[in-house]
Design an enzyme around this catalytic site. Structure first.
Site, PDB file in Angstrom:
ATOM      1  N   ARG A 197       0.650  -1.290  -0.088  1.00  0.00           N
ATOM      2  CA  ARG A 197      -0.007  -0.006   0.152  1.00  0.00           C
ATOM      3  C   ARG A 197       0.905   1.293   0.028  1.00  0.00           C
ATOM      4  O   ARG A 197       0.574   2.250   0.489  1.00  0.00           O
ATOM      5  CB  ARG A 197      -0.784   0.062   1.257  1.00  0.00           C
ATOM      6  CG  ARG A 197      -2.094  -0.909   1.173  1.00  0.00           C
ATOM      7  CD  ARG A 197      -3.050  -0.672   0.195  1.00  0.00           C
ATOM      8  NE  ARG A 197      -4.066  -1.565   0.424  1.00  0.00           N
ATOM      9  CZ  ARG A 197      -5.340  -1.456   1.136  1.00  0.00           C
ATOM     10  NH1 ARG A 197      -5.392  -0.423   1.874  1.00  0.00           N
ATOM     11  NH2 ARG A 197      -6.175  -2.236   0.951  1.00  0.00           N
TER      12      ARG A 197
ATOM     13  N   ARG B 150      -3.667   7.074   0.792  1.00  0.00           N
ATOM     14  CA  ARG B 150      -4.077   8.267   1.178  1.00  0.00           C
ATOM     15  C   ARG B 150      -3.083   8.686   2.204  1.00  0.00           C
ATOM     16  O   ARG B 150      -3.411  10.275   2.600  1.00  0.00           O
ATOM     17  CB  ARG B 150      -5.414   8.161   1.829  1.00  0.00           C
ATOM     18  CG  ARG B 150      -6.436   7.651   0.958  1.00  0.00           C
ATOM     19  CD  ARG B 150      -7.702   7.113   1.575  1.00  0.00           C
ATOM     20  NE  ARG B 150      -7.334   5.750   2.166  1.00  0.00           N
ATOM     21  CZ  ARG B 150      -8.063   4.953   2.700  1.00  0.00           C
ATOM     22  NH1 ARG B 150      -9.389   5.176   2.791  1.00  0.00           N
ATOM     23  NH2 ARG B 150      -7.938   3.714   3.245  1.00  0.00           N
TER      24      ARG B 150
ATOM     25  N   TYR C  60     -14.446 -11.998   0.127  1.00  0.00           N
ATOM     26  CA  TYR C  60     -15.405 -10.684  -0.234  1.00  0.00           C
ATOM     27  C   TYR C  60     -16.680 -11.241  -1.001  1.00  0.00           C
ATOM     28  O   TYR C  60     -17.714 -10.423  -1.051  1.00  0.00           O
ATOM     29  CB  TYR C  60     -14.560  -9.737  -0.891  1.00  0.00           C
ATOM     30  CG  TYR C  60     -13.669  -8.866  -0.291  1.00  0.00           C
ATOM     31  CD1 TYR C  60     -14.140  -7.804   0.574  1.00  0.00           C
ATOM     32  CD2 TYR C  60     -12.160  -9.299  -0.073  1.00  0.00           C
ATOM     33  CE1 TYR C  60     -13.318  -7.152   1.412  1.00  0.00           C
ATOM     34  CE2 TYR C  60     -11.459  -8.548   0.509  1.00  0.00           C
ATOM     35  CZ  TYR C  60     -11.658  -7.557   1.137  1.00  0.00           C
ATOM     36  OH  TYR C  60     -10.988  -6.644   2.130  1.00  0.00           O
TER      37      TYR C  60
ATOM     38  N   ASP D 142      -6.485  -2.637  -7.283  1.00  0.00           N
ATOM     39  CA  ASP D 142      -7.295  -3.276  -6.401  1.00  0.00           C
ATOM     40  C   ASP D 142      -7.491  -4.735  -6.620  1.00  0.00           C
ATOM     41  O   ASP D 142      -7.685  -5.003  -7.751  1.00  0.00           O
ATOM     42  CB  ASP D 142      -8.458  -2.632  -6.155  1.00  0.00           C
ATOM     43  CG  ASP D 142      -8.725  -3.268  -4.559  1.00  0.00           C
ATOM     44  OD1 ASP D 142      -8.387  -2.213  -3.558  1.00  0.00           O
ATOM     45  OD2 ASP D 142      -9.692  -3.955  -4.238  1.00  0.00           O
TER      46      ASP D 142
ATOM     47  N   ARG E 193      -6.971  12.045  -5.648  1.00  0.00           N
ATOM     48  CA  ARG E 193      -8.007  11.286  -5.069  1.00  0.00           C
ATOM     49  C   ARG E 193      -9.260  12.091  -4.759  1.00  0.00           C
ATOM     50  O   ARG E 193     -10.415  11.985  -5.049  1.00  0.00           O
ATOM     51  CB  ARG E 193      -7.820  10.682  -3.728  1.00  0.00           C
ATOM     52  CG  ARG E 193      -8.761   9.921  -3.045  1.00  0.00           C
ATOM     53  CD  ARG E 193      -9.307   8.570  -3.857  1.00  0.00           C
ATOM     54  NE  ARG E 193     -10.240   7.894  -2.961  1.00  0.00           N
ATOM     55  CZ  ARG E 193     -11.413   8.165  -2.932  1.00  0.00           C
ATOM     56  NH1 ARG E 193     -11.821   9.325  -3.841  1.00  0.00           N
ATOM     57  NH2 ARG E 193     -12.369   7.476  -2.201  1.00  0.00           N
TER      58      ARG E 193
HETATM   59  O1  CP3 Z   1       0.071  -1.512  -2.514  1.00  0.00           O
HETATM   60  C1  CP3 Z   1       0.038  -0.474  -3.372  1.00  0.00           C
HETATM   61  O2  CP3 Z   1       0.358   0.748  -3.120  1.00  0.00           O
HETATM   62  C2  CP3 Z   1      -0.932  -0.712  -4.677  1.00  0.00           C
HETATM   63  C3  CP3 Z   1      -2.393  -0.806  -4.620  1.00  0.00           C
HETATM   64  C4  CP3 Z   1      -3.388  -1.662  -3.975  1.00  0.00           C
HETATM   65  C5  CP3 Z   1      -4.637  -1.085  -3.322  1.00  0.00           C
HETATM   66  N1  CP3 Z   1      -5.105  -2.052  -2.704  1.00  0.00           N
HETATM   67  C6  CP3 Z   1      -5.032   0.111  -3.393  1.00  0.00           C
HETATM   68  C7  CP3 Z   1      -6.098   0.770  -2.556  1.00  0.00           C
HETATM   69  C8  CP3 Z   1      -3.104  -2.936  -3.471  1.00  0.00           C
HETATM   70  C9  CP3 Z   1      -1.830  -3.869  -3.528  1.00  0.00           C
HETATM   71  C10 CP3 Z   1      -4.494  -3.247  -2.898  1.00  0.00           C
HETATM   72  C11 CP3 Z   1      -4.716  -4.552  -2.797  1.00  0.00           C
HETATM   73  C12 CP3 Z   1      -5.854  -4.918  -1.771  1.00  0.00           C
HETATM   74  N2  CP3 Z   1      -7.118  -4.449  -1.906  1.00  0.00           N
HETATM   75  C13 CP3 Z   1      -5.966  -5.764  -0.612  1.00  0.00           C
HETATM   76  C14 CP3 Z   1      -4.857  -6.674  -0.504  1.00  0.00           C
HETATM   77  C15 CP3 Z   1      -3.749  -6.029   0.496  1.00  0.00           C
HETATM   78  C16 CP3 Z   1      -4.105  -5.782   1.847  1.00  0.00           C
HETATM   79  O3  CP3 Z   1      -4.156  -4.658   2.386  1.00  0.00           O
HETATM   80  O4  CP3 Z   1      -4.339  -6.893   2.457  1.00  0.00           O
HETATM   81  C17 CP3 Z   1      -7.477  -5.849  -0.124  1.00  0.00           C
HETATM   82  C18 CP3 Z   1      -7.757  -6.595   1.109  1.00  0.00           C
HETATM   83  C19 CP3 Z   1      -8.021  -4.784  -0.927  1.00  0.00           C
HETATM   84  C20 CP3 Z   1      -9.346  -4.591  -0.617  1.00  0.00           C
HETATM   85  C21 CP3 Z   1      -9.599  -2.973  -0.133  1.00  0.00           C
HETATM   86  N3  CP3 Z   1      -9.477  -2.060  -1.289  1.00  0.00           N
HETATM   87  C22 CP3 Z   1     -10.086  -2.685   0.914  1.00  0.00           C
HETATM   88  C23 CP3 Z   1     -10.242  -3.561   2.160  1.00  0.00           C
HETATM   89  C24 CP3 Z   1     -10.125  -1.270   0.910  1.00  0.00           C
HETATM   90  C25 CP3 Z   1     -10.525  -0.380   1.951  1.00  0.00           C
HETATM   91  C26 CP3 Z   1      -9.116  -0.089   2.648  1.00  0.00           C
HETATM   92  C27 CP3 Z   1      -9.383   1.166   3.460  1.00  0.00           C
HETATM   93  O5  CP3 Z   1      -8.277   1.426   4.024  1.00  0.00           O
HETATM   94  O6  CP3 Z   1     -10.148   2.207   3.371  1.00  0.00           O
HETATM   95  C28 CP3 Z   1      -9.674  -1.243  -0.416  1.00  0.00           C
HETATM   96  C29 CP3 Z   1      -9.605   0.470  -1.124  1.00  0.00           C
HETATM   97  C30 CP3 Z   1      -8.094   0.782  -1.332  1.00  0.00           C
HETATM   98  N4  CP3 Z   1      -7.339  -0.014  -2.256  1.00  0.00           N
HETATM   99  C31 CP3 Z   1      -7.589   1.958  -1.437  1.00  0.00           C
HETATM  100  C32 CP3 Z   1      -6.212   1.947  -1.932  1.00  0.00           C
HETATM  101  C33 CP3 Z   1      -5.150   3.068  -2.069  1.00  0.00           C
HETATM  102  C34 CP3 Z   1      -8.177   3.441  -0.648  1.00  0.00           C
HETATM  103  C35 CP3 Z   1      -9.074   3.917  -1.564  1.00  0.00           C
HETATM  104  C36 CP3 Z   1      -9.335   5.308  -1.455  1.00  0.00           C
HETATM  105  O7  CP3 Z   1      -8.440   6.058  -1.842  1.00  0.00           O
HETATM  106  O8  CP3 Z   1     -10.315   5.572  -0.827  1.00  0.00           O
END
Ligand code: CP3
Length: 345
Positions: free
Chosen positions: A24, A28, A150, A73, A37
């Site tokens: 990640r 943000r 999910y 994602d 964003r």
């Molecule tokens: O690592 C990186 O920088 C690459 C981008 C990346 C994102 N999601 C961007 C993202 C990667 C590798 C993921 C994978 C992802 N997505 C996972 C596996 C990694 C982990 O954390 O276990 C999972 C479980 C998801 C599903 C997901 N997507 C969730 C649970 C959420 C909400 C998380 C939160 O903190 O609110 C997301 C959204 C998400 N994916 C964001 C980002 C940057 C936030 C979105 C926003 O800008 O509002």
């Protein structure tokens, strides 16, 4: 490739310095990310290759990490399977048509990745072009269990009641769903590799909820199918299973060239249990970034001391960066890895 220490470490070769990237790393906590964003929804960013590429490169430019990870994602490939996905404000992902019955599973489609997610492949190509060989690009996918969780629960979950119910009440429905997911993951990752991803990571973020016996029966064959089918692709595969200290030997059995470790286990103990014929990635607690920079440096040094310069370690957090994290502290972390991880070659 100007900086190939990440790929060398994946192959367990000697490096000039321990490589580091952060799960990640695009997100943000960074003001450059928030500027984009604030103008676009998260899904729009994922589906617009120019925006996805821009955000992918932000941490490379700002932090000096040794690899880029594609901005996307894990849930994107579900849309092509017929899943109605939304990222609700402050709620995380929501699926409006969760999969609960055999009839639901029968409706799930297995289509080509280029057809379902052309924008992801375009983003990969654009990232490679814009990176100009500075650092390698990592592609990724969710693992079978995490994607199924999910699809079945309809959102994140604390208990995974619906998943476990399906496993125990209707194992044939569970396996039928996972067989479809496995195939989608293999096609999705092969397409990313074909588009230019130089390594791929499979995220099993929530598999730590399972007992070892249930992992072995309900998940291992599926994760193994994915890993086995990526073997001939010529790029390293990182298998990250979060909260998996009780499952490590089974995760290794499923496969992967690199095993990603969370922070709940000491890295030297984990590597010993896995065996030294795989590389490891990890494993600082992401909340350590809330400690003072000097303390972060000490924690980094301790992990590197436990590894002791054995070839095949990629430094990372044990899970993703939290959005409240200070960018300065993240930079301090990367600098500490590059300072204490330098070899006297
Ligand atoms: O690592 C990186 O920088 C690459 C981008 C990346 C994102 N999601 C961007 C993202 C990667 C590798 C993921 C994978 C992802 N997505 C996972 C596996 C990694 C982990 O954390 O276990 C999972 C479980 C998801 C599903 C997901 N997507 C969730 C649970 C959420 C909400 C998380 C939160 O903190 O609110 C997301 C959204 C998400 N994916 C964001 C980002 C940057 C936030 C979105 C926003 O800008 O509002």
């Amino acid at each position: 490739m100007k900086n190939d220490r990440f790929l060398k470490a994946c192959r367990r070769e000697e490096v000039d310095c321990t490589p580091v990237w952060l799960m990640r790393q695009a997100g943000r906590y960074m003001k450059e990310y928030m500027e984009i964003r604030n103008k676009h929804s998260f899904l729009t960013m994922c589906k617009t290759p120019e925006l996805a590429a821009e955000v992918t490169l932000q941490p490379v430019n700002k932090l000096g990490v040794d690899a880029a990870i594609l901005f996307a994602d894990i849930l994107l490939p579900l849309e092509g399977m017929g899943i109605d996905l939304e990222f609700a404000k402050n709620e995380g992902p929501v699926i409006h048509n969760p999969v609960r019955t055999k009839a639901d599973v029968d409706k799930i489609r297995v289509i080509e990745a280029e057809e379902a997610t052309p924008y992801v492949m375009e983003a990969v190509r654009l990232c490679r072009k814009e990176l100009e060989g500075r650092v390698p690009l990592i592609g990724f996918s969710g693992a079978p269990f995490t994607l199924a969780s999910y699809m079945i629960e309809g959102s994140g979950s604390k208990t995974y009641i619906n998943c476990k119910q399906m496993m125990w009440q209707a194992p044939e429905v569970w396996h039928a769903l996972l067989n479809k997911i496995d195939e989608v993951i293999v096609r999705y990752l092969k397409a990313q590799i074909k588009a230019g991803a130089q390594a791929v990571q499979v995220f099993d973020s929530w598999v730590g909820t399972l007992s070892p016996r249930d992992y072995e029966e309900f998940v291992l064959p599926h994760s193994k199918y994915v890993m086995d089918n990526l073997k001939g692709e010529g790029v390293p595969v990182i298998h990250f299973a979060n909260n998996s200290s009780t499952l490590l030997e089974l995760v290794k059995k499923a496969g992967g060239d690199v095993i990603g470790l969370d922070w709940r286990i000491n890295i030297d103990e984990a590597w010993k249990r896995l065996g030294y014929d795989v590389a490891v990635q990890g494993n600082l607690d992401p909340i350590a970034l809330f400690a003072p920079p000097e303390k972060i440096g000490e924690m980094v040094k301790e992990i590197l001391d436990r590894v002791g310069n054995r070839p095949g370690h990629i430094f990372n957090l044990g899970h993703g960066i939290q959005k409240e994290t200070s960018v300065e502290h993240v930079i301090a972390l990367v600098e500490a890895v590059h300072k204490y991880g330098k070899r006297n070659l």
